[in-house]
Design an enzyme around this catalytic site. Sequence first.
Site, short mmCIF file in Angstrom:
data_model
loop_
_atom_site.label_atom_id
_atom_site.label_comp_id
_atom_site.label_asym_id
_atom_site.label_seq_id
_atom_site.Cartn_x
_atom_site.Cartn_y
_atom_site.Cartn_z
N ARG A 147 100.15 15.17 -36.34
CA ARG A 147 100.15 14.33 -37.54
C ARG A 147 100.20 15.24 -38.75
NH1 ARG A 147 95.26 10.53 -39.90
NH2 ARG A 147 94.85 12.32 -41.23
N TYR A 159 94.14 11.55 -49.36
CA TYR A 159 93.59 11.19 -48.07
C TYR A 159 94.20 12.08 -46.97
CZ TYR A 159 93.56 9.51 -43.52
OH TYR A 159 93.44 9.52 -42.17
N ASP A 210 100.07 9.26 -41.44
CA ASP A 210 99.14 8.16 -41.73
C ASP A 210 99.24 7.77 -43.20
OD1 ASP A 210 97.04 6.39 -41.84
OD2 ASP A 210 95.53 7.77 -41.02
N HIS A 212 97.44 5.23 -44.42
CA HIS A 212 96.07 4.80 -44.73
C HIS A 212 96.03 3.57 -45.63
CE1 HIS A 212 91.70 5.99 -44.76
NE2 HIS A 212 92.08 6.39 -43.58
N GLU A 236 101.67 5.29 -39.69
CA GLU A 236 100.41 4.59 -39.38
C GLU A 236 99.88 3.80 -40.57
OE1 GLU A 236 97.67 7.22 -37.50
OE2 GLU A 236 95.95 6.33 -38.52
N GLU A 262 93.18 0.83 -36.44
CA GLU A 262 91.91 1.53 -36.35
C GLU A 262 90.75 0.75 -36.97
OE1 GLU A 262 93.08 5.18 -38.39
OE2 GLU A 262 91.76 4.67 -40.05
N ARG A 283 96.20 0.80 -32.30
CA ARG A 283 95.28 1.94 -32.41
C ARG A 283 93.81 1.56 -32.35
NH1 ARG A 283 94.90 4.78 -36.35
NH2 ARG A 283 94.62 6.75 -35.25
N GLU A 339 94.74 10.01 -30.42
CA GLU A 339 94.38 10.93 -31.51
C GLU A 339 93.23 11.83 -31.05
OE1 GLU A 339 93.32 10.72 -36.26
OE2 GLU A 339 92.73 9.03 -35.00
N TRP A 402 91.38 2.64 -50.00
CA TRP A 402 91.25 4.09 -49.79
C TRP A 402 91.99 4.52 -48.54
CZ3 TRP A 402 88.82 6.84 -45.75
CH2 TRP A 402 88.90 8.25 -45.90
C1 GCO Z 1 92.65 8.49 -38.69
C2 GCO Z 1 91.83 7.79 -39.68
C3 GCO Z 1 90.52 8.40 -40.05
C4 GCO Z 1 89.71 7.45 -40.92
C5 GCO Z 1 88.27 7.60 -40.60
C6 GCO Z 1 87.42 6.62 -41.36
O1 GCO Z 1 93.78 8.07 -38.54
O2 GCO Z 1 92.15 9.40 -38.06
O3 GCO Z 1 92.57 7.17 -40.67
O4 GCO Z 1 90.58 9.69 -40.52
O5 GCO Z 1 89.93 7.63 -42.25
O6 GCO Z 1 88.10 7.48 -39.23
O7 GCO Z 1 86.13 6.64 -40.88
MG MG Z 2 94.37 6.45 -39.68
#
Ligand code: GCO
Ligand code: MG
Length: 402
Positions: A147, A159, A210, A212, A236, A262, A283, A339, A402
């Site tokens: 990633r 992020y 990602d 996010h 992602e 997630e 995920r 992951e 975020w």
């Molecule tokens: C990822 C995630 C994490 C999250 C975290 C929040 O894809 O690994 O986005 O990094 O931000 O798990 O608690």
């Molecule tokens: Mg993520």
Amino acid sequence: MKIEDARVIVCSPGRNFVTLKIVTDEGVTGVGDATLNGRELAVASYLADHVVPALIGRDPGRIEDTWQYLYKGSYWRRGPVTMTAIAAVDTALWDIKGKVAGLPVYQLLGGRSREGVTVYGHASAPDTESVLTEVARYVELGYKAVRVQTGVPGLQTTYGVGRGRMFYEPADAAVPSEATWSTERYLAHTPSVFARVRDEFGPGLRLLHDVHHRLTPIEAARLGRDLEPHRLTWMEDPVPAELQEGFRLIRRHTTTPIAVGEVFNTVWDCQQLITEQLVDYIRTTVVHAGGISHLRRIFDLAALYHVRSGSHGATDLSPVCMAAALHLDISIPNFGLQEYMRHTEETDAVFPHSYRFEDGYLLPSESPGLGVDIDEALAAEYPYKPASLPVNRLEDGTMHSW
Ligand code: GCO
Ligand code: MG
């Protein structure tokens, strides 16, 4: 056999973890991860105050019945706190069942469907040139999938870009720290990163990114289209996924595969995404989606619709969750990727485990049960420290995801 005791253990070996340990009257024990990043004590209380008293005296072999008891019996269904608590119980009961049977949990789930679990690592750096070095480090370690996240010119923090090499921990302050975001700057920058990385590493390396949850569907559609020449394995969380039908818009415009889930807790959070084939990878995790029992249900639905698994495996999911994930990953027919963000040495010491990394794959433990435990004496040396995830604002001060 009866459940005699259940302990909720909160510790912070580098970051906070909540663990449930169930003890039977015959001395067999099982562990389950109950960590919900930034909301740890809510789950700890849910378990200790509302779940543990009802577990004492129950037959630990009745995994499905206990799941239904906790889900239907709470009346207030779903949600991250409830589902994480249920996950911890479910995972610990599978661990016990494996130990009683003398088999690793994956054997109870149907046995191996593959030789190893392909994992992806996180390469991150402030800029494009330095991220190339990070990607190369993962390639040297044998990773087949990486990633890639970089800083964005004009933004102070972004992020997914770690402060320390190979470790990334965003929960950094008791009161959330604030980040600033610009979709325009991000969209202008990101495709050029992947052009450079693909050019440097060639077509064989699987690349992921990602987003996010930071875009709208049409912005995500544009990013997906701009990334198409660089052949990503997935993009992602392109948008927040409460509005599942919003993914239809992304799908109409791009063939870049999409991975989501997630922050989902149940099959009902992803039902439309799966049955309309709006995503390619789901995920969801053992710890946040109701344990091994419920996650297998999600993956089974996904298999019918050509959707593969891609479980979240950030460092805020403890080695107990990782161990459980590997038993599922190795056994299901529609595994995609797992992951794997390496835990720190302190975390690994508190959670002794026997899964291992080899040449880009994780291999689940062959010990009976999950093959992971918590060293309670060592855990007690790392008391809980309040830590929240950051919040995010646009440059004009508007709150953003975020
Ligand atoms: C990822 C995630 C994490 C999250 C975290 C929040 O894809 O690994 O986005 O990094 O931000 O798990 O608690
Ligand atoms: Mg993520």
